[in-house]
Design an enzyme around this catalytic site. Structure first.
Site, PDB file in Angstrom:
ATOM      1  N   HIS A 139      11.175  13.066  -1.177  1.00  0.00           N
ATOM      2  CA  HIS A 139      12.272  12.101  -1.115  1.00  0.00           C
ATOM      3  C   HIS A 139      13.157  12.334   0.096  1.00  0.00           C
ATOM      4  O   HIS A 139      13.679  11.408   0.698  1.00  0.00           O
ATOM      5  CB  HIS A 139      13.101  12.178  -2.398  1.00  0.00           C
ATOM      6  CG  HIS A 139      12.431  11.510  -3.545  1.00  0.00           C
ATOM      7  ND1 HIS A 139      12.545  11.941  -4.834  1.00  0.00           N
ATOM      8  CD2 HIS A 139      11.630  10.430  -3.584  1.00  0.00           C
ATOM      9  CE1 HIS A 139      11.836  11.158  -5.622  1.00  0.00           C
ATOM     10  NE2 HIS A 139      11.265  10.239  -4.888  1.00  0.00           N
ATOM     11  N   ARG A 154       4.687  -5.702  -2.318  1.00  0.00           N
ATOM     12  CA  ARG A 154       4.070  -4.870  -3.360  1.00  0.00           C
ATOM     13  C   ARG A 154       5.132  -4.600  -4.432  1.00  0.00           C
ATOM     14  O   ARG A 154       6.049  -3.819  -4.210  1.00  0.00           O
ATOM     15  CB  ARG A 154       3.608  -3.539  -2.768  1.00  0.00           C
ATOM     16  CG  ARG A 154       2.428  -3.649  -1.802  1.00  0.00           C
ATOM     17  CD  ARG A 154       2.006  -2.246  -1.366  1.00  0.00           C
ATOM     18  NE  ARG A 154       0.710  -2.240  -0.736  1.00  0.00           N
ATOM     19  CZ  ARG A 154       0.521  -2.114   0.580  1.00  0.00           C
ATOM     20  NH1 ARG A 154       1.550  -1.999   1.390  1.00  0.00           N
ATOM     21  NH2 ARG A 154      -0.708  -2.107   1.078  1.00  0.00           N
ATOM     22  N   ARG A 210       3.134 -10.289  -4.796  1.00  0.00           N
ATOM     23  CA  ARG A 210       1.916  -9.914  -5.513  1.00  0.00           C
ATOM     24  C   ARG A 210       2.311  -9.346  -6.877  1.00  0.00           C
ATOM     25  O   ARG A 210       3.180  -8.489  -6.957  1.00  0.00           O
ATOM     26  CB  ARG A 210       1.150  -8.855  -4.726  1.00  0.00           C
ATOM     27  CG  ARG A 210      -0.062  -8.357  -5.506  1.00  0.00           C
ATOM     28  CD  ARG A 210      -0.857  -7.375  -4.731  1.00  0.00           C
ATOM     29  NE  ARG A 210      -0.232  -6.068  -4.735  1.00  0.00           N
ATOM     30  CZ  ARG A 210      -0.721  -5.017  -4.071  1.00  0.00           C
ATOM     31  NH1 ARG A 210      -1.806  -5.158  -3.334  1.00  0.00           N
ATOM     32  NH2 ARG A 210      -0.119  -3.858  -4.114  1.00  0.00           N
ATOM     33  N   GLU A 257     -10.474  -8.172  -2.848  1.00  0.00           N
ATOM     34  CA  GLU A 257     -10.576  -6.731  -2.618  1.00  0.00           C
ATOM     35  C   GLU A 257     -11.678  -6.072  -3.437  1.00  0.00           C
ATOM     36  O   GLU A 257     -11.751  -4.858  -3.515  1.00  0.00           O
ATOM     37  CB  GLU A 257      -9.235  -6.007  -2.798  1.00  0.00           C
ATOM     38  CG  GLU A 257      -8.296  -6.565  -3.807  1.00  0.00           C
ATOM     39  CD  GLU A 257      -6.913  -5.886  -3.818  1.00  0.00           C
ATOM     40  OE1 GLU A 257      -6.620  -5.041  -2.961  1.00  0.00           O
ATOM     41  OE2 GLU A 257      -6.142  -6.209  -4.732  1.00  0.00           O
ATOM     42  N   ASN A 313      -8.089  -2.348   2.217  1.00  0.00           N
ATOM     43  CA  ASN A 313      -7.966  -0.952   1.753  1.00  0.00           C
ATOM     44  C   ASN A 313      -8.858  -0.759   0.530  1.00  0.00           C
ATOM     45  O   ASN A 313      -9.658   0.169   0.462  1.00  0.00           O
ATOM     46  CB  ASN A 313      -6.532  -0.612   1.356  1.00  0.00           C
ATOM     47  CG  ASN A 313      -5.550  -0.834   2.481  1.00  0.00           C
ATOM     48  OD1 ASN A 313      -5.955  -0.939   3.634  1.00  0.00           O
ATOM     49  ND2 ASN A 313      -4.274  -0.917   2.151  1.00  0.00           N
ATOM     50  N   ASP A 314      -8.684  -1.647  -0.417  1.00  0.00           N
ATOM     51  CA  ASP A 314      -9.505  -1.533  -1.622  1.00  0.00           C
ATOM     52  C   ASP A 314     -10.919  -2.024  -1.373  1.00  0.00           C
ATOM     53  O   ASP A 314     -11.875  -1.415  -1.843  1.00  0.00           O
ATOM     54  CB  ASP A 314      -8.867  -2.329  -2.768  1.00  0.00           C
ATOM     55  CG  ASP A 314      -7.805  -1.501  -3.468  1.00  0.00           C
ATOM     56  OD1 ASP A 314      -8.078  -0.329  -3.760  1.00  0.00           O
ATOM     57  OD2 ASP A 314      -6.706  -2.022  -3.708  1.00  0.00           O
ATOM     58  N   ARG A 348     -11.877   7.522  -3.299  1.00  0.00           N
ATOM     59  CA  ARG A 348     -10.886   7.866  -2.288  1.00  0.00           C
ATOM     60  C   ARG A 348     -10.285   9.260  -2.447  1.00  0.00           C
ATOM     61  O   ARG A 348      -9.739   9.811  -1.512  1.00  0.00           O
ATOM     62  CB  ARG A 348      -9.754   6.831  -2.263  1.00  0.00           C
ATOM     63  CG  ARG A 348     -10.136   5.601  -1.458  1.00  0.00           C
ATOM     64  CD  ARG A 348      -8.928   4.918  -0.882  1.00  0.00           C
ATOM     65  NE  ARG A 348      -8.191   4.187  -1.921  1.00  0.00           N
ATOM     66  CZ  ARG A 348      -7.350   3.204  -1.658  1.00  0.00           C
ATOM     67  NH1 ARG A 348      -7.133   2.827  -0.412  1.00  0.00           N
ATOM     68  NH2 ARG A 348      -6.713   2.590  -2.628  1.00  0.00           N
ATOM     69  N   CYS A 399      -4.463  -8.321   4.659  1.00  0.00           N
ATOM     70  CA  CYS A 399      -3.251  -7.486   4.512  1.00  0.00           C
ATOM     71  C   CYS A 399      -3.547  -6.006   4.312  1.00  0.00           C
ATOM     72  O   CYS A 399      -2.669  -5.247   3.943  1.00  0.00           O
ATOM     73  CB  CYS A 399      -2.377  -8.011   3.390  1.00  0.00           C
ATOM     74  SG  CYS A 399      -3.178  -7.962   1.779  1.00  0.00           S
TER      75      CYS A 399
HETATM   76  C1  PEP Z   1      -5.449  -3.530   0.024  1.00  0.00           C
HETATM   77  O1  PEP Z   1      -6.085  -3.066  -0.926  1.00  0.00           O
HETATM   78  O2  PEP Z   1      -5.947  -3.675   1.158  1.00  0.00           O
HETATM   79  C2  PEP Z   1      -4.032  -3.925  -0.143  1.00  0.00           C
HETATM   80  C3  PEP Z   1      -3.381  -4.503   0.839  1.00  0.00           C
HETATM   81  O3  PEP Z   1      -3.421  -3.609  -1.322  1.00  0.00           O
HETATM   82  P1  PEP Z   1      -2.891  -2.150  -1.666  1.00  0.00           P
HETATM   83  O4  PEP Z   1      -2.950  -1.333  -0.426  1.00  0.00           O
HETATM   84  O5  PEP Z   1      -1.518  -2.330  -2.194  1.00  0.00           O
HETATM   85  O6  PEP Z   1      -3.883  -1.737  -2.723  1.00  0.00           O
HETATM   86 MG    MG Z   2      -5.297  -3.282  -2.914  1.00  0.00          MG
END
Ligand code: PEP
Ligand code: MG
Length: 578
Positions: A189, A296, A332, A431, A454-455, A465, A502
């Site tokens: 923090h 988010r 989201r 995703e 990302n996912d 991951r 994104c």
């Molecule tokens: C993703 O999965 O690419 C994404 C933007 O969502 P998060 O990173 O919040 O899972």
């Molecule tokens: Mg995601």
């Protein structure tokens, strides 16, 4: 020169002020049975005093710095209020007839041991929170003042073994040029607050507080995580030049803020921001974001014991809608679960598995909770341009079910007389590999897409991951990911849908070439990356990057794609990208 962890960027130097919280001597003594009650009362008094100290710091800072960071102090108050905290100590006082300080120390040791067995870094870091709260109560029991950072006469670089979030929040920019500590990590923090205050900081230097004296010259480079003790003129010269370079670069990028993100042949791509709180809309604007591509909402749910109410969520979403004007923000629905957002909230089981109950699956299981969020978003949609998006959709039935619940929420609001945007656009995050394959079907029932690479990368490449052994496989430029993006864009465009991306890859300038070439309509990213991305995009030609993308889709490996993009960036646009 010492190497630590840079947690807040910037280069500064100045005189050190070493704060050595006097190592606390914990007195240990038995008490006579008749004093037990008084000892327990003394313990509760110290807890109460600690609580009011934290509450008053929190209030003061909320007023001066905005409320988005005071939740950290509120977390500390929650720890104090945890019945287990007081119970363990007071039972020890009465059962073993020992003094309050000793009992508290034993209780803290017990709690802290639990954290040591956890592998997760985020949770581990919370051990510090417990220690810091306990330390405050101990100080109060001993009649010491825990807040030692009151006013420095001249600007200093603070050096300490550790700083509590409460300490950090009391640092004044200008008076404290930067700070460095023996312990700490990027997710502490203290680090989060340092970034919010824009004070350069390096943590995790082991024993810096013992190696330096107040008044010594010290330099810290928060970008590189470097600390230099008594730097020579040469070293100072090097860093002065670096500081000037950084400033010029920021100014140059600021000039870009109001320019369109448009290629040399007039193709526009919208650059928007990924944010986690309403306050960040300002940062996004500063860096030239054209709206919010991903809010988010998980952060409204973590670090707390009670779920956020409809009203609280509504206030947050409404602020976003109002602040983002004249642009649009995509909210989201909550993506709790998986490896990311560990919460003390005790909701459902199996939330930790990435292939388990998370995101939309979780929302569709906890419908009352989901509906509260949908009602809050709908209500906020009356106050600006909002869109709604569902995470981790893997089948059309999930989208249908989510839309049904949305319609119910709308009806309820209608009956209660709340205004909302009846044409609120509903998007799907792509995703999962499944969503890629059925993008054409999803496109028939959604209003827009946003690709979460990302996912998608993790699921498409089948990478766990949290398993370091397979981390090397993670590559968003892998041909399977590029082909996924390509086919999703085609499915969306053939139904006239807009599609953004994104994931983290959208903030990397080298990727701008391929993402623009694959004809995405927008990229949403950490706002800090927007100026540089815009600068690169303004140097590109759409017709050329389209050809480059077509070629890249034929390459066999991520490394080949990367090399190809670098070469073309240099040859065609004179850009040296890494
Ligand atoms: C993703 O999965 O690419 C994404 C933007 O969502 P998060 O990173 O919040 O899972
Ligand atoms: Mg995601």
């Amino acid at each position: 020169m010492l190497k630590g962890i840079g947690v807040s960027p910037g280069v500064v130097w100045g005189k050190a002020a070493v704060v050595r919280g006097a190592a606390m001597e914990i007195p240990e003594y038995p008490i006579p049975p008749e004093q037990v009650e008084a000892e327990i009362a003394r313990f509760h008094e110290a807890v109460d005093r600690s609580r009011s100290q934290l509450a008053s710091i929190s209030e003061h800072l909320g007023r001066n710095l905005g409320h988005q960071h005071t939740y950290i102090l509120d977390t500390h108050i929650l720890i104090l209020d945890d019945p287990a905290f007081a119970k363990t100590a007071t039972e020890d006082i009465s059962q073993h007839q020992i003094n309050a300080e000793w009992a508290l120390r034993r209780a803290l040791d017990q709690f802290i041991k639990v954290f040591d067995d956890v592998a997760d870094e985020y949770i581990k870091e919370r051990r510090r929170d417990v220690e810091q709260v306990g330390g405050r109560v101990l100080h109060n029991l001993l009649g010491q003042t825990p807040d030692t950072l009151a006013g420095f006469k001249e600007p200093v670089i603070l050096v300490a073994h550790d700083l509590t979030p409460a300490d950090t929040l009391q640092l004044t920019k200008g008076k404290v040029l930067g700070f460095t500590t023996d312990i700490g990590s990027a997710t502490s923090h203290t680090a989060i607050i340092a970034r919010a205050l824009e004070i350069p900081a390096v943590v995790g230097l082991r024993n810096i507080s013992e190696r330096i004296e107040t008044g010594d010259l010290i330099l810290i480079d928060g970008d590189q995580g470097i600390v230099v003790l008594n730097p020579s003129q040469d070293v100072l010269g090097f860093y002065k030049a670096k500081q000037v370079r950084l400033r010029n670069r920021m100014e140059e990028l600021e000039e870009l803020r109001d320019l369109p993100s448009r290629t040399t042949d007039a193709k526009e791509i919208i650059l928007s921001a990924n944010i986690e709180s309403a306050e960040e809309v300002e940062t996004a604007r500063t860096y030239g974001a054209q709206g919010v591509g991903l809010f988010r909402t998980e952060y409204l749910f973590i670090n707390r014991r009670m779920l956020p109410s409809e009203e609280e969520q509504f206030q947050e979403y409404r602020q976003i809608a109002q602040r983002v004007h004249p642009h649009c923000a995509v909210i989201r629905t909550v993506d709790l679960g998986g490896d990311k957002f560990l919460s003390p909230l005790q909701l459902g089981g199996g939330l930790k598995s990435t292939l388990g109950l998370r995101a939309i699956r979780f929302s569709l299981k906890e419908i009352p909770l989901f509906k509260v969020q949908l009602r809050a978003i709908l209500r906020a949609s009356h106050y600006g341009k909002l869109k709604l998006m569902f995470p981790l959709i893997s089948g059309v039935e999930e989208l249908r079910r989510a839309r049904e619940i949305l319609a119910e929420a709308g009806e309820e609001l209608h009956h209660s007389g709340f205004p909302f945007d009846p044409a609120l656009k509903v998007g799907v995050m792509i995703e999962t590999p499944s969503a890629v394959f059925i993008a054409d079907l999803l496109a028939q029932e959604a209003d827009f897409f946003s690709i979460g690479t990302n996912d998608l990368s993790q699921y498409c490449l089948a990478i766990d991951r949290v398993n370091e052994e397979v981390a090397y496989l993670y590559d968003p430029l892998h041909p399977s990911i590029l082909r996924s993006i390509h086919s999703v864009v085609q499915a969306a465009h053939s139904r006239g849908l807009r599609v953004d991306l994104c994931g983290e890859m959208s903030g990397d300038p080298l990727n701008a070439i391929i993402l623009l070439g694959l004809e995405l309509d927008g990229l949403s990213m950490n706002p800090l990356f927007i100026p540089r991305m815009k600068q690169v995009i303004r140097a590109l030609s759409f017709s050329e990057v389209r050809d480059i993308a077509a070629q890249a889709l034929l390459l066999a490996t991520g490394a080949e794609v990367r090399n190809y993009l670098k070469r073309e960036a240099d040859l065609r646009f004179g850009l040296q990208l890494h």
